[in-house]
Design an enzyme around this catalytic site. Structure first.
Site, PDB file in Angstrom:
ATOM      1  N   ASP A   1       0.849  -1.197   0.000  1.00  0.00           N
ATOM      2  CA  ASP A   1       0.000   0.000   0.000  1.00  0.00           C
ATOM      3  C   ASP A   1       0.889   1.254   0.000  1.00  0.00           C
ATOM      4  O   ASP A   1       0.737   2.143  -0.829  1.00  0.00           O
ATOM      5  CB  ASP A   1      -0.922  -0.010   1.233  1.00  0.00           C
TER       6      ASP A   1
ATOM      7  N   GLU B   1       1.988  -6.282  -5.412  1.00  0.00           N
ATOM      8  CA  GLU B   1       1.673  -5.425  -6.564  1.00  0.00           C
ATOM      9  C   GLU B   1       2.886  -4.640  -7.066  1.00  0.00           C
ATOM     10  O   GLU B   1       3.286  -4.753  -8.220  1.00  0.00           O
ATOM     11  CB  GLU B   1       0.550  -4.448  -6.176  1.00  0.00           C
TER      12      GLU B   1
ATOM     13  N   ARG C   1       6.143 -10.425  -5.345  1.00  0.00           N
ATOM     14  CA  ARG C   1       4.835 -10.690  -4.741  1.00  0.00           C
ATOM     15  C   ARG C   1       3.979  -9.416  -4.808  1.00  0.00           C
ATOM     16  O   ARG C   1       4.471  -8.346  -5.205  1.00  0.00           O
ATOM     17  CB  ARG C   1       5.009 -11.143  -3.290  1.00  0.00           C
TER      18      ARG C   1
HETATM   19  O1  TRH Z   1       4.417  -6.169   0.516  1.00  0.00           O
HETATM   20  P1  TRH Z   1       3.469  -6.622  -0.500  1.00  0.00           P
HETATM   21  O2  TRH Z   1       3.005  -7.990  -0.381  1.00  0.00           O
HETATM   22  O3  TRH Z   1       2.288  -5.642  -0.517  1.00  0.00           O
HETATM   23  C1  TRH Z   1       0.930  -5.694  -0.864  1.00  0.00           C
HETATM   24  C2  TRH Z   1       0.124  -5.432   0.358  1.00  0.00           C
HETATM   25  O4  TRH Z   1       0.071  -6.594   1.122  1.00  0.00           O
HETATM   26  C3  TRH Z   1      -1.258  -4.993  -0.010  1.00  0.00           C
HETATM   27  O5  TRH Z   1      -2.095  -4.899   1.105  1.00  0.00           O
HETATM   28  C4  TRH Z   1      -1.806  -5.936  -1.019  1.00  0.00           C
HETATM   29  O6  TRH Z   1      -3.058  -5.558  -1.366  1.00  0.00           O
HETATM   30  C5  TRH Z   1      -0.900  -5.900  -2.207  1.00  0.00           C
HETATM   31  O7  TRH Z   1       0.375  -6.406  -1.805  1.00  0.00           O
HETATM   32  C6  TRH Z   1      -1.400  -6.651  -3.379  1.00  0.00           C
HETATM   33  O8  TRH Z   1       4.149  -6.503  -1.969  1.00  0.00           O
HETATM   34  P2  TRH Z   1       4.455  -5.269  -2.924  1.00  0.00           P
HETATM   35  O9  TRH Z   1       3.199  -4.689  -3.478  1.00  0.00           O
HETATM   36  O10 TRH Z   1       5.423  -5.729  -3.896  1.00  0.00           O
HETATM   37  O11 TRH Z   1       5.127  -4.167  -1.993  1.00  0.00           O
HETATM   38  C7  TRH Z   1       6.413  -4.268  -1.478  1.00  0.00           C
HETATM   39  C8  TRH Z   1       7.070  -2.913  -1.469  1.00  0.00           C
HETATM   40  O12 TRH Z   1       8.212  -2.925  -0.646  1.00  0.00           O
HETATM   41  C9  TRH Z   1       7.528  -2.493  -2.848  1.00  0.00           C
HETATM   42  O13 TRH Z   1       7.311  -1.119  -3.022  1.00  0.00           O
HETATM   43  C10 TRH Z   1       9.024  -2.770  -2.827  1.00  0.00           C
HETATM   44  C11 TRH Z   1       9.333  -2.458  -1.393  1.00  0.00           C
HETATM   45  N1  TRH Z   1      10.552  -3.064  -0.866  1.00  0.00           N
HETATM   46  C12 TRH Z   1      11.683  -2.270  -0.717  1.00  0.00           C
HETATM   47  O14 TRH Z   1      11.651  -1.082  -1.106  1.00  0.00           O
HETATM   48  N2  TRH Z   1      12.805  -2.819  -0.160  1.00  0.00           N
HETATM   49  C13 TRH Z   1      12.874  -4.104   0.264  1.00  0.00           C
HETATM   50  O15 TRH Z   1      13.924  -4.545   0.765  1.00  0.00           O
HETATM   51  C14 TRH Z   1      11.701  -4.914   0.108  1.00  0.00           C
HETATM   52  C15 TRH Z   1      11.733  -6.345   0.536  1.00  0.00           C
HETATM   53  C16 TRH Z   1      10.568  -4.369  -0.460  1.00  0.00           C
END
Ligand code: TRH
Length: 395
Positions: free
Chosen positions: A25, A298, A296
């Site tokens: 989010d 979005e 994973r």
């Molecule tokens: O974390 P996610 O699984 O997020 C979401 C939420 O759960 C949300 O509620 C749900 O509806 C959605 O998924 C579908 O995965 P996502 O979307 O990839 O988000 C992770 C974010 O974290 C992304 O912007 C990348 C960032 N990130 C970093 O910047 N550095 C890191 O080391 C990691 C592991 C992630």
């Protein structure tokens, strides 16, 4: 529905985000804020839990101010602050309800454009619902209109976030003081400037990466097939390095190695290394540096698409299994090869094991698809440009 993309004036944005779980989010909202700020807009991000920004965006971003989600007391003082103005555009991300007192302020004076930014999906309802109006029938904003903006993978949707200098040479319009606007084109993109070897050498790893290791990043929830993946990689004839993201992936790998009676650092030709939390910029670098990425949710999925490398998506699981249709729609929309679909079916638990081999041959084969998909999506207008056009039409 299709929208034109005229160049837009600098606007003031209020973007609201509630962290439901995980990082997506805030991750998506921050990417949008940063993209808007980079294009010269002024952004206020209102978020109920900004703590992850400490690692996601440690340097912040010029043009963005971060604010706590306003409670009643904060709203009262905003209402009394004669210098406070609602933005030209108000975005509620993923259906988070705006505070009623904020809605009341919105209804006074010039009405802002009110956009509900939805979750990304390749399902058919996205194009049908994108750009629809929802008249507000009750509450302090009664009489206003909320607009639905749906990200997606086709030109009849709101597109995907892709900041101007990521893959395309940006065209920046500058206005020297007192002068007329001129257009400056720079030829280097972020990806073309990326120095893979230097970036990898700077990672704080337990063991330096060897030139012959296949690099695999792991960002997932708790896939049932994870032990199978680790076993398979440890028995392979070629060396592999698994770079495990912080948080749930790290815990899932710890549980899987324990169940397999495998060292937490791997076995055979598999070496497992833990990553610290990376900034979003470095998370991109990770995806660009690896031969295969597990992503994973979005935002990481979109960034894996822009990396142009083969990847496997761990879709956010929903209790009613709605994610099965969502996954299949995604695979169909992007013409995913049959063997990669099979891999996704097992990785996401739609089918039970064994997990198809993540062999060098398979990765090479999927590489062509990753690159073609990147190029195909690159031909479409990005989300922020489409959003700006949409807002310009509604103002
Ligand atoms: O974390 P996610 O699984 O997020 C979401 C939420 O759960 C949300 O509620 C749900 O509806 C959605 O998924 C579908 O995965 P996502 O979307 O990839 O988000 C992770 C974010 O974290 C992304 O912007 C990348 C960032 N990130 C970093 O910047 N550095 C890191 O080391 C990691 C592991 C992630």
């Amino acid at each position: 529905m299709k929208f034109d993309t005229p160049s837009s004036p600098s606007l003031r944005w209020d973007i609201f985000c509630r962290v439901i779980d995980n990082h997506g989010d805030l991750g998506v909202c921050w990417r949008l804020c940063a993209d808007l700020a980079q294009r010269g807009h002024a952004v206020r991000l209102w978020v109920d839990d900004a703590s992850a920004l400490a690692w996601m965006a440690p340097k912040g971003c010029a043009g963005i101010t971060v604010h706590a989600w306003p409670d009643d007391a904060a709203m009262q003082s905003l209402a009394q602050d004669s210098t406070f103005n609602i933005g030209d555009v108000v975005v509620e991300a993923f259906g988070c309800e705006l505070p009623e007192a904020f809605q009341a302020l919105m209804a006074q004076g010039r009405l802002p454009i009110w956009v509900n930014l939805e979750y990304l999906s390749a399902e058919g309802y996205v194009a049908r619902s994108h750009g629809l109006a929802s008249p507000v029938m009750s509450g302090p904003a009664r009489g206003m209109t909320k607009w639905f903006f749906y990200p997606g993978f086709t030109p009849d949707t709101g597109g995907l976030l892709r900041e101007p200098n990521l893959l395309e040479a940006p065209t920046a319009t500058t206005t020297p003081s007192g002068g007329t606007p001129s257009t400056v084109t720079t030829s280097q993109t972020r990806q073309s400037k990326f120095d893979r070897a230097a970036w990898l050498a700077g990672l704080p790893l337990d063991k330096p990466i060897a030139a012959n290791e296949r690099l695999i990043s792991l960002f997932c929830y708790e896939p049932a097939a994870l032990p199978d993946l680790l076993k398979q990689l440890s028995q392979a004839a070629t060396p592999a390095r698994l770079l495990v993201a912080q948080g749930r992936p790290r815990a899932a790998v710890a549980a899987a190695t324990q169940a397999l009676h495998m060292s937490s650092r791997g076995a055979g030709l598999l070496h497992i290394s833990q990553l610290p939390y990376l900034s979003q910029t470095d998370f991109d670098h990770l995806l660009w540096a690896c031969d295969f990425n597990f992503v994973r949710g979005e935002d990481s999925l979109v960034r894996a698409l822009w990396a142009g490398k083969p990847f496997a998506w761990h879709i956010y699981p929903q209790d009613d299994l709605a994610h099965h249709d969502k996954l299949q729609a995604f695979e169909a929309a992007l013409d995913m090869p049959a063997d990669l679909r099979k891999f996704h079916a097992v990785w996401n638990g739609l089918e039970t094991g064994p997990l198809p081999a993540l062999s060098r041959t398979a990765i090479d084969h999927w590489h062509a698809w990753g690159h073609q998909t990147q190029q195909r999506l690159l031909a479409q207008t990005d989300l922020t440009s489409l959003l700006l056009s949409f807002v310009a039409q509604k103002r």
